[in-house]
Design a protein around this motif. Structure first.
Motif, PDB file in Angstrom:
ATOM      1  N   GLU A 191      11.632   2.477   1.884  1.00  7.84           N
ATOM      2  CA  GLU A 191      10.998   3.615   2.553  1.00  7.84           C
ATOM      3  C   GLU A 191       9.610   3.844   1.941  1.00  7.84           C
ATOM      4  OE1 GLU A 191      15.156   5.883   3.788  1.00  7.84           O
ATOM      5  OE2 GLU A 191      13.878   6.809   2.273  1.00  7.84           O
ATOM      6  N   THR A 192       8.724   2.899   2.190  1.00  6.96           N
ATOM      7  CA  THR A 192       7.389   2.953   1.607  1.00  6.96           C
ATOM      8  C   THR A 192       6.444   3.809   2.446  1.00  6.96           C
ATOM      9  OG1 THR A 192       6.771   0.941   2.788  1.00  6.96           O
ATOM     10  CG2 THR A 192       7.637   0.670   0.568  1.00  6.96           C
ATOM     11  N   GLY A 193       5.346   4.188   1.834  1.00  5.58           N
ATOM     12  CA  GLY A 193       4.306   4.903   2.560  1.00  5.58           C
ATOM     13  C   GLY A 193       4.545   6.392   2.661  1.00  5.58           C
ATOM     14  N   ALA A 194       3.621   7.060   3.350  1.00  2.00           N
ATOM     15  CA  ALA A 194       3.655   8.521   3.483  1.00  2.00           C
ATOM     16  C   ALA A 194       4.854   8.970   4.305  1.00  2.00           C
ATOM     17  CB  ALA A 194       2.368   9.003   4.126  1.00  2.00           C
ATOM     18  N   GLY A 214      10.531   9.644   0.883  1.00  2.00           N
ATOM     19  CA  GLY A 214      11.054   8.295   0.692  1.00  2.00           C
ATOM     20  C   GLY A 214      11.988   8.260  -0.500  1.00  2.00           C
ATOM     21  N   ARG A 215      13.098   7.523  -0.359  1.00  2.00           N
ATOM     22  CA  ARG A 215      14.119   7.545  -1.408  1.00  2.00           C
ATOM     23  C   ARG A 215      14.312   6.205  -2.109  1.00  2.00           C
ATOM     24  NH1 ARG A 215      19.376   9.438   1.152  1.00  2.00           N
ATOM     25  NH2 ARG A 215      18.678   8.004   2.778  1.00  2.00           N
ATOM     26  N   ARG A 234       5.635   8.671  -3.749  1.00  2.00           N
ATOM     27  CA  ARG A 234       5.442   7.710  -2.665  1.00  2.00           C
ATOM     28  C   ARG A 234       5.759   6.288  -3.146  1.00  2.00           C
ATOM     29  NH1 ARG A 234       0.458   9.449   0.766  1.00  2.00           N
ATOM     30  NH2 ARG A 234       1.929  11.154   1.082  1.00  2.00           N
ATOM     31  N   TRP A 235       6.566   5.582  -2.371  1.00  2.00           N
ATOM     32  CA  TRP A 235       6.938   4.212  -2.690  1.00  2.00           C
ATOM     33  C   TRP A 235       5.916   3.246  -2.088  1.00  2.00           C
ATOM     34  CZ3 TRP A 235      11.422   2.872  -5.435  1.00  2.00           C
ATOM     35  CH2 TRP A 235      12.280   3.940  -5.720  1.00  2.00           C
ATOM     36  N   HIS A 236       5.677   2.148  -2.822  1.00  2.00           N
ATOM     37  CA  HIS A 236       4.672   1.191  -2.353  1.00  2.00           C
ATOM     38  C   HIS A 236       5.003  -0.203  -2.879  1.00  2.00           C
ATOM     39  CE1 HIS A 236       0.640   0.086  -0.920  1.00  2.00           C
ATOM     40  NE2 HIS A 236       0.526  -0.659  -2.005  1.00  2.00           N
ATOM     41  N   ALA A 240       5.627   5.050  -6.953  1.00  2.00           N
ATOM     42  CA  ALA A 240       6.648   4.161  -7.500  1.00  2.00           C
ATOM     43  C   ALA A 240       6.395   2.793  -6.887  1.00  2.00           C
ATOM     44  CB  ALA A 240       8.041   4.661  -7.168  1.00  2.00           C
ATOM     45  N   LEU A 241       6.018   1.827  -7.708  1.00  2.00           N
ATOM     46  CA  LEU A 241       5.576   0.530  -7.198  1.00  2.00           C
ATOM     47  C   LEU A 241       6.591  -0.568  -7.463  1.00  2.00           C
ATOM     48  CD1 LEU A 241       1.837   0.277  -8.326  1.00  2.00           C
ATOM     49  CD2 LEU A 241       2.776   1.343  -6.288  1.00  2.00           C
ATOM     50  N   ARG A 242       6.735  -1.439  -6.478  1.00  2.00           N
ATOM     51  CA  ARG A 242       7.347  -2.738  -6.713  1.00  2.00           C
ATOM     52  C   ARG A 242       6.217  -3.756  -6.620  1.00  2.00           C
ATOM     53  NH1 ARG A 242      12.780  -4.890  -3.924  1.00  2.00           N
ATOM     54  NH2 ARG A 242      13.545  -3.279  -5.363  1.00  2.00           N
TER      55      ARG A 242
END
Length: 418
Positions: A219-222, A214-215, A247-249, A286-288
């Motif tokens: 592009e969240t998740g595995a 994920g970039r 991983r983005w979340h 990496a969280l929002r």
């Protein structure tokens, strides 16, 4: 027989949304797509797969220098030493027209032709792979209709970089329909271009493996590839392989019960701890953080995104060390008091609510506000003015959205300050 189907690797593509922050995990960002690709190659060797399919967008466009090509060659060398061939199809990002630099492909890598569909045969496995690479990035013709007929008695695999018809989230390159794919009679369609994992169909299998890393926050998740098992009679199983290193979340926090900023921070801490308890694989996140709900804290939170991000970064550091990084905090709460209740107060705040309600239709007021705001915007640093969409709206003379966005927070702030 086993093979890996991967796509949308985008080697050396930057991870957007993080690099602008001084506290971003720079080392992970710099090598994320390469590390994910290394994980993919390691999985192929560990699983002793018979071959690997790359269904487009290996690269993110032409290389800044040859180091990207050298890296790919080294990783293919690992597969070559293990006796694993690779079948490579070029998509819109690494189309022939997009790549100004090239290196000769390693001996175990075979690329699909850009001029017409071609077929690679693996004789001892009785496997036929059919595909066509992109010559131009903006390939809008239907490539699938020209793919060859299936070879009877063999396992037939179609390799195609396409969004399929009806996928509005991705550019419509090499458009085709699912019915057209199924009409070919292949046993498996190895697709690329859509970055989310998707089993479009199971009889036969039509699969998007998603991208390997994920970039950005969309592009969240595995993320990873798929491991496909097959016999002479067809596909037996399709399993996901996770290769991502960051991983983005999106972490939503309900502030319905929060009465002030401190209570909001406490609620964020609870959600962070719950997230850590749910994700035991140890991957960096990496969280929002998105604050939601009808809350009496809405007014106090107004304009405090930077403060809340700092508070949340401190919480994350205390709870998880360097494992969690906060990309952004978004305030999407709503006031606890609705406009009707405020208007019924018959005081100065009620008068302000009425003024703000009327503002979007008051041309004289908006023109006056626009003039004053433009003077402020013109004095702002150019870099700030260029990155804030609100500034562009002010310069265009349309301040109505800004008034609508600011009004609830202003009213709530004044009510809380009473």
């Amino acid at each position: 027989m086993k093979f890996i189907h991967t796509a949308d690797i985008h080697l050396d593509s930057p991870l957007t949304g993080l690099a602008a922050y001084r506290d971003a995990p720079a080392e992970i960002l710099r090598t994320a797509t390469r590390d994910a690709f290394r994980n993919l190659i390691a999985a192929a060797i560990d699983e002793a797969v018979d071959f690997v399919i790359i269904a487009g967008d290996l690269y993110d466009g032409t290389w800044r220098d040859y180091n990207t090509g050298y890296f790919f060659a080294r990783e293919m060398g690992r597969l070559h030493a293990a006796g694993i061939p690779v079948f490579l199809l070029y998509g819109n990002h690494d189309a022939e027209s997009e790549m100004t630099r090239r290196l000769a492909l390693p001996p175990n890598v075979r690329a699909f032709d850009t001029r017409k569909p071609s077929t690679f045969r693996i004789e001892h496995l009785r496997v036929a792979l059919h595909g066509r690479s992109f010559r131009d990035a903006a390939t809008t013709e239907n490539l699938a209709v020209g793919y060859p007929d299936r070879i009877p008695g063999w396992l037939n695999i179609g390799v195609l970089h396409t969004a399929l018809e009806g996928n509005a989230e991705h550019a419509s390159y090499a458009p085709c329909s699912l019915a057209q794919l199924l009409a070919k009679g292949y046993d498996y369609w190895a697709l690329g271009h859509v970055h989310d994992y998707a089993e479009v169909c199971r009889e036969p299998w039509v699969v998007y493996p998603g991208n390997t890393q994920g970039r950005h926050i969309r592009e969240t998740g595995a993320r990873g590839a798929v491991l496909v098992s097959a016999t002479e009679t067809g596909i037996v199983a399709v399993e996901r392989l996770f290769t991502d290193v960051l991983r983005w979340h999106r972490l939503t926090v309900d502030l319905a019960t929060a009465s002030n900023l401190d209570a909001a921070v406490h609620a964020i801490a609870g959600r962070l701890q719950a997230l850590l308890d749910e994700t035991a694989d140890g991957k960096p996140l990496a969280l929002r953080v998105v604050l939601q709900g009808r809350s009496t804290a809405h007014g106090e939170l107004f304009g405090k995104e930077a403060r809340l991000r700092a508070e949340t970064l401190a919480l994350a550091a205390a709870l998880a060390g360097e494992r969690i990084w906060i990309e952004k905090v978004r305030i999407e709460t709503t006031p606890a008091h609705d406009p009707e209740t405020i208007r019924a107060r018959a005081d100065a705040i009620a008068d302000l609510q009425a003024l703000l309600d009327e503002a979007p239709g008051d041309r004289e007021f908006l023109d006056s506000l626009t003039t004053e705001l433009r003077q402020l915007v013109d004095r702002a640093p150019h870099e700030l003015a260029a990155c804030l969409p609100e500034f562009a709206a002010i310069r265009s003379g349309d301040v109505s959205p800004l008034v609508a966005a600011v009004a609830p927070g202003l009213i709530a702030y004044l009510m809380q300050a009473e």
